[in-house]
Design a protein around this motif. Structure first.
Motif, PDB file in Angstrom:
ATOM      1  N   LYS A   7       1.572  -9.681   4.202  1.00 55.51           N
ATOM      2  CA  LYS A   7       1.505  -9.548   2.739  1.00 55.51           C
ATOM      3  C   LYS A   7       0.405  -8.567   2.330  1.00 55.51           C
ATOM      4  O   LYS A   7       0.640  -7.631   1.571  1.00 55.51           O
ATOM      5  CB  LYS A   7       1.262 -10.920   2.098  1.00 55.51           C
ATOM      6  CG  LYS A   7       1.070 -10.886   0.579  1.00 55.51           C
ATOM      7  CD  LYS A   7       0.900 -12.292   0.023  1.00 55.51           C
ATOM      8  CE  LYS A   7       0.671 -12.292  -1.476  1.00 55.51           C
ATOM      9  NZ  LYS A   7      -0.667 -11.832  -1.860  1.00 55.51           N
ATOM     10  N   ASN A   8      -0.801  -8.799   2.818  1.00 54.20           N
ATOM     11  CA  ASN A   8      -1.931  -7.921   2.496  1.00 54.20           C
ATOM     12  C   ASN A   8      -2.281  -7.100   3.727  1.00 54.20           C
ATOM     13  O   ASN A   8      -2.408  -7.635   4.822  1.00 54.20           O
ATOM     14  CB  ASN A   8      -3.151  -8.747   2.065  1.00 54.20           C
ATOM     15  CG  ASN A   8      -2.885  -9.546   0.811  1.00 54.20           C
ATOM     16  OD1 ASN A   8      -2.470  -8.996  -0.190  1.00 54.20           O
ATOM     17  ND2 ASN A   8      -3.104 -10.854   0.867  1.00 54.20           N
ATOM     18  N   ARG A   9      -2.468  -5.807   3.535  1.00 56.87           N
ATOM     19  CA  ARG A   9      -2.812  -4.920   4.647  1.00 56.87           C
ATOM     20  C   ARG A   9      -4.304  -4.619   4.617  1.00 56.87           C
ATOM     21  O   ARG A   9      -4.859  -4.353   3.557  1.00 56.87           O
ATOM     22  CB  ARG A   9      -1.999  -3.614   4.550  1.00 56.87           C
ATOM     23  CG  ARG A   9      -0.475  -3.823   4.517  1.00 56.87           C
ATOM     24  CD  ARG A   9       0.040  -4.490   5.784  1.00 56.87           C
ATOM     25  NE  ARG A   9       1.480  -4.558   5.825  1.00 56.87           N
ATOM     26  CZ  ARG A   9       2.270  -3.677   6.458  1.00 56.87           C
ATOM     27  NH1 ARG A   9       1.735  -2.639   7.094  1.00 56.87           N
ATOM     28  NH2 ARG A   9       3.572  -3.835   6.473  1.00 56.87           N
ATOM     29  N   TYR A  10      -4.910  -4.636   5.795  1.00 53.38           N
ATOM     30  CA  TYR A  10      -6.364  -4.476   5.920  1.00 53.38           C
ATOM     31  C   TYR A  10      -6.781  -3.257   6.739  1.00 53.38           C
ATOM     32  O   TYR A  10      -7.958  -2.957   6.827  1.00 53.38           O
ATOM     33  CB  TYR A  10      -6.967  -5.701   6.615  1.00 53.38           C
ATOM     34  CG  TYR A  10      -7.064  -6.945   5.778  1.00 53.38           C
ATOM     35  CD1 TYR A  10      -8.243  -7.260   5.107  1.00 53.38           C
ATOM     36  CD2 TYR A  10      -6.001  -7.818   5.666  1.00 53.38           C
ATOM     37  CE1 TYR A  10      -8.349  -8.417   4.353  1.00 53.38           C
ATOM     38  CE2 TYR A  10      -6.091  -8.985   4.899  1.00 53.38           C
ATOM     39  CZ  TYR A  10      -7.274  -9.273   4.257  1.00 53.38           C
ATOM     40  OH  TYR A  10      -7.373 -10.419   3.509  1.00 53.38           O
ATOM     41  N   LEU A  45       0.610   0.507   9.704  1.00 54.89           N
ATOM     42  CA  LEU A  45       1.610   0.134  10.699  1.00 54.89           C
ATOM     43  C   LEU A  45       2.976   0.033  10.032  1.00 54.89           C
ATOM     44  O   LEU A  45       3.150  -0.707   9.067  1.00 54.89           O
ATOM     45  CB  LEU A  45       1.246  -1.211  11.334  1.00 54.89           C
ATOM     46  CG  LEU A  45       2.277  -1.785  12.314  1.00 54.89           C
ATOM     47  CD1 LEU A  45       2.329  -0.944  13.587  1.00 54.89           C
ATOM     48  CD2 LEU A  45       1.963  -3.245  12.647  1.00 54.89           C
ATOM     49  N   ASP A  46       3.937   0.790  10.542  1.00 55.48           N
ATOM     50  CA  ASP A  46       5.330   0.658  10.108  1.00 55.48           C
ATOM     51  C   ASP A  46       5.972  -0.421  10.979  1.00 55.48           C
ATOM     52  O   ASP A  46       6.144  -0.228  12.194  1.00 55.48           O
ATOM     53  CB  ASP A  46       6.064   1.994  10.264  1.00 55.48           C
ATOM     54  CG  ASP A  46       7.489   1.941   9.712  1.00 55.48           C
ATOM     55  OD1 ASP A  46       8.219   0.987  10.051  1.00 55.48           O
ATOM     56  OD2 ASP A  46       7.863   2.858   8.955  1.00 55.48           O
ATOM     57  N   GLN A  54       0.306  10.119   3.716  1.00 53.39           N
ATOM     58  CA  GLN A  54      -0.865   9.310   4.099  1.00 53.39           C
ATOM     59  C   GLN A  54      -1.238   8.368   2.961  1.00 53.39           C
ATOM     60  O   GLN A  54      -1.191   8.750   1.789  1.00 53.39           O
ATOM     61  CB  GLN A  54      -2.056  10.223   4.413  1.00 53.39           C
ATOM     62  CG  GLN A  54      -3.306   9.467   4.836  1.00 53.39           C
ATOM     63  CD  GLN A  54      -4.517  10.383   4.959  1.00 53.39           C
ATOM     64  OE1 GLN A  54      -4.788  11.193   4.076  1.00 53.39           O
ATOM     65  NE2 GLN A  54      -5.240  10.266   6.064  1.00 53.39           N
ATOM     66  N   ILE A  55      -1.607   7.135   3.319  1.00 53.99           N
ATOM     67  CA  ILE A  55      -2.074   6.189   2.301  1.00 53.99           C
ATOM     68  C   ILE A  55      -3.465   6.602   1.835  1.00 53.99           C
ATOM     69  O   ILE A  55      -4.410   6.672   2.632  1.00 53.99           O
ATOM     70  CB  ILE A  55      -2.083   4.745   2.848  1.00 53.99           C
ATOM     71  CG1 ILE A  55      -0.636   4.252   3.015  1.00 53.99           C
ATOM     72  CG2 ILE A  55      -2.858   3.808   1.918  1.00 53.99           C
ATOM     73  CD1 ILE A  55      -0.515   2.878   3.630  1.00 53.99           C
ATOM     74  N   ASN A  56      -3.578   6.866   0.546  1.00 52.42           N
ATOM     75  CA  ASN A  56      -4.872   7.216  -0.052  1.00 52.42           C
ATOM     76  C   ASN A  56      -5.513   5.927  -0.569  1.00 52.42           C
ATOM     77  O   ASN A  56      -5.353   5.541  -1.717  1.00 52.42           O
ATOM     78  CB  ASN A  56      -4.677   8.227  -1.189  1.00 52.42           C
ATOM     79  CG  ASN A  56      -6.009   8.627  -1.824  1.00 52.42           C
ATOM     80  OD1 ASN A  56      -7.058   8.103  -1.471  1.00 52.42           O
ATOM     81  ND2 ASN A  56      -5.964   9.548  -2.770  1.00 52.42           N
ATOM     82  N   GLU A  61       0.806  -1.223   0.000  1.00 50.68           N
ATOM     83  CA  GLU A  61       0.000   0.000   0.000  1.00 50.68           C
ATOM     84  C   GLU A  61       0.846   1.283   0.000  1.00 50.68           C
ATOM     85  O   GLU A  61       0.310   2.365  -0.236  1.00 50.68           O
ATOM     86  CB  GLU A  61      -0.953   0.011   1.207  1.00 50.68           C
ATOM     87  CG  GLU A  61      -2.135  -0.920   1.042  1.00 50.68           C
ATOM     88  CD  GLU A  61      -3.258  -0.637   2.031  1.00 50.68           C
ATOM     89  OE1 GLU A  61      -4.429  -0.669   1.604  1.00 50.68           O
ATOM     90  OE2 GLU A  61      -2.973  -0.393   3.218  1.00 50.68           O
ATOM     91  N   GLN A  62       2.142   1.139   0.244  1.00 50.77           N
ATOM     92  CA  GLN A  62       3.013   2.327   0.183  1.00 50.77           C
ATOM     93  C   GLN A  62       2.950   3.009  -1.179  1.00 50.77           C
ATOM     94  O   GLN A  62       3.239   4.196  -1.295  1.00 50.77           O
ATOM     95  CB  GLN A  62       4.467   1.953   0.493  1.00 50.77           C
ATOM     96  CG  GLN A  62       4.734   1.656   1.957  1.00 50.77           C
ATOM     97  CD  GLN A  62       4.400   0.221   2.323  1.00 50.77           C
ATOM     98  OE1 GLN A  62       3.719  -0.474   1.576  1.00 50.77           O
ATOM     99  NE2 GLN A  62       4.870  -0.219   3.480  1.00 50.77           N
ATOM    100  N   ARG A  63       2.544   2.264  -2.210  1.00 47.00           N
ATOM    101  CA  ARG A  63       2.389   2.855  -3.544  1.00 47.00           C
ATOM    102  C   ARG A  63       1.423   4.021  -3.535  1.00 47.00           C
ATOM    103  O   ARG A  63       1.464   4.886  -4.416  1.00 47.00           O
ATOM    104  CB  ARG A  63       1.826   1.808  -4.523  1.00 47.00           C
ATOM    105  CG  ARG A  63       2.756   0.713  -4.925  1.00 47.00           C
ATOM    106  CD  ARG A  63       1.996  -0.349  -5.708  1.00 47.00           C
ATOM    107  NE  ARG A  63       0.998  -1.020  -4.881  1.00 47.00           N
ATOM    108  CZ  ARG A  63       0.001  -1.758  -5.364  1.00 47.00           C
ATOM    109  NH1 ARG A  63      -0.155  -1.876  -6.666  1.00 47.00           N
ATOM    110  NH2 ARG A  63      -0.843  -2.354  -4.556  1.00 47.00           N
ATOM    111  N   PHE A  64       0.516   4.001  -2.561  1.00 47.57           N
ATOM    112  CA  PHE A  64      -0.582   4.966  -2.576  1.00 47.57           C
ATOM    113  C   PHE A  64      -0.379   6.107  -1.578  1.00 47.57           C
ATOM    114  O   PHE A  64      -1.330   6.825  -1.260  1.00 47.57           O
ATOM    115  CB  PHE A  64      -1.904   4.246  -2.302  1.00 47.57           C
ATOM    116  CG  PHE A  64      -2.164   3.102  -3.249  1.00 47.57           C
ATOM    117  CD1 PHE A  64      -2.405   3.344  -4.597  1.00 47.57           C
ATOM    118  CD2 PHE A  64      -2.121   1.784  -2.812  1.00 47.57           C
ATOM    119  CE1 PHE A  64      -2.632   2.289  -5.481  1.00 47.57           C
ATOM    120  CE2 PHE A  64      -2.349   0.722  -3.686  1.00 47.57           C
ATOM    121  CZ  PHE A  64      -2.593   0.984  -5.032  1.00 47.57           C
TER     122      PHE A  64
END
Length: 457
Positions: A422-425, A430-431, A376-378, A368-371
């Motif tokens: 692997k997948n963030r929900y 969380l770092d 902030q994660i969008n 999700e860091q791509r976003f």
């Protein structure tokens, strides 16, 4: 269009002890399995590397408050409370859970507590786990202890989370320990889980506690490929095995007759005792938690069963991939929002419109860091996912379905079984290196939705 929800609607999220707390005094099956086969876990990350709720519970509850949660479900770890499953109660665990429960209440967040969320104490697994009726009795004692310790403040209890999953994972499809492939043993585990549930309900009723007790089931509506009778029958059998094998006992107090007949004809029924049926009838619940992630689409088998292969549910159906379906490619799951409505209508029409709430619904996305935008994660995709499901949930409520709330999985990115991180929900990023928590865009959206008890779409 504005979607408003009933007064006192439960807005919140769900998590579990094993996936958030970290190191325990007692070993679970997950700790044991990871020690022996770390290669089975994504990037070799095991159940010790969690979101450190055991250390950060107070600040995490503040974050729940920031997200305008009025309710929150987590679980008690049997292996933390009673490290060997049957012996002395660990006083540090009692202190920890008391602090968590008290702080939630202090912050205006109603605690929903699950007793078992896949985390069998290894000492109990070593004597057979749910295959052994002694473990059923040990669980009933553990439940009784929890009620006595915390039942004055916890008013919403759940005996099990997704009890079909340890059956599937541990005894059919090899994605949980003990990695057995044996339908008869799987059926025994499922049956004994229902007995354990019923014993806990019996103990709760006997204690005359002020709250209510239920169970959390992951319901996957079974949709046939077509209305051809062979496809319809395939979907019916899938529904019997994966939904009604738990839904009917806890809501009707008995098993579906056609499931019993089917398993009997293949000599797959577990060993039953004469007094079991009366006990199961006592296990009827007050509140059903519904976890919904994806539908199950099936068709009749296209090929004959290999008579040498182990007996499996797939003897009766094949999975069907519907053309044009919407997918979450990271998790490999279909996204089908109307499924949440179909579940509620089924409960309304076929199960006396039982009191229920959505106890989990969520979308796991990789990398999700791509976003990240401006730190902030969008995760607009998660907002779209939630609002799409809430739209259908709203429709069900407007048509008389007795749904009392919506809990998202989950409030913070946490450790997730063999998939680890692997997948963030989460609503909160969380770092893993710093344990820093950062609210995602979806967290802000959910906070506003809860505050307003409505959203616009």
């Amino acid at each position: 269009m504005k979607y408003s929800f009933p007064e006192h609607f439960w807005w919140g999220s769900a998590s579990s002890a094993l996936q958030t707390e970290g190191t325990r005094e007692g070993q679970t099956t997950w700790d044991y399995w990871f020690d022996r086969e770390p290669n089975r876990f994504h990037n070799g990350v095991g159940p010790q590397q969690t979101s450190t709720f055991y250390q950060h519970w107070k600040t995490d509850i503040q974050l729940l408050k920031q997200l305008n949660h009025n309710s929150f479900r987590t679980s008690i770890s049997w292996a933390r409370l009673i490290p060997d499953g049957i012996g002395e109660v660990n006083p540090q665990a009692v202190d920890f859970y008391n602090q968590v429960i008290d702080e939630l209440i202090e912050q205006g967040i109603t605690p929903f507590i699950t007793l078992f969320h896949f985390d069998m104490p290894m000492a109990m697994q070593e004597i057979g786990g749910w295959e052994n009726r002694d473990v059923v009795e040990a669980y009933a004692r553990y439940a009784q202890i929890c009620f006595e310790l915390f039942g004055d403040r916890v008013l919403h209890w759940f005996t099990f989370n997704e009890p079909i999953v340890p059956v599937e994972g541990g005894y059919l499809y090899d994605f949980h320990y003990p990695n057995v492939v044996d339908f008869r043993r799987a059926a025994t585990v499922a049956y004994h889980t229902v007995l354990a549930h019923a014993l806990a309900v019996r103990a709760y009723r006997a204690g005359h506690y002020a709250g209510e007790i239920g169970i959390v089931l992951n319901l996957t509506p079974s949709y046939p490929r077509s209305q051809n009778p062979a496809d319809v029958k395939a979907a019916h059998i899938a529904d019997l095995m994966f939904n009604r094998s738990f839904l009917d006992p806890v809501l009707r107090g008995e098993y579906p007759a056609d499931l019993v007949t089917l398993l009997k004809s293949y000599d797959q029924l577990p060993a039953c005792k004469p007094e079991d049926s009366a006990l199961i009838a006592e296990g009827k619940i007050d509140l059903l938690g519904v976890n919904y992630y994806q539908p199950r689409r099936v068709k009749c088998r296209d090929s004959a069963v290999n008579p040498q292969a182990p007996f499996m549910p797939e003897w009766f159906f094949d999975n069907y991939e519907m053309p044009g379906r919407k997918m979450n490619p990271y998790r490999g799951w279909e996204i089908y929002e109307p499924g949440i409505y179909d579940i509620l209508v089924n409960l309304r029409d076929n199960y006396g419109n039982t009191r229920c709430f959505i106890s989990e619904n969520g979308m796991g996305v990789e990398n999700e860091q791509r976003f990240i935008e401006n730190g902030q994660i969008n995760d607009q995709y998660r907002i779209d996912f939630i609002s799409g499901h809430l739209t259908w949930l709203h429709k069900g409520i407007s048509e008389g379905c007795n749904c009392l709330g919506y809990h998202m999985w989950t409030f913070i990115d946490n450790w997730s079984w063999c998939n680890a991180y692997k997948n963030r929900y989460g609503f909160i990023q969380l770092d893993l290196d710093t344990q820093q928590r950062t609210v995602k865009k979806s967290g802000e959206w959910f906070a506003a939705t809860s505050l307003n008890n409505s959203f616009d779409k």
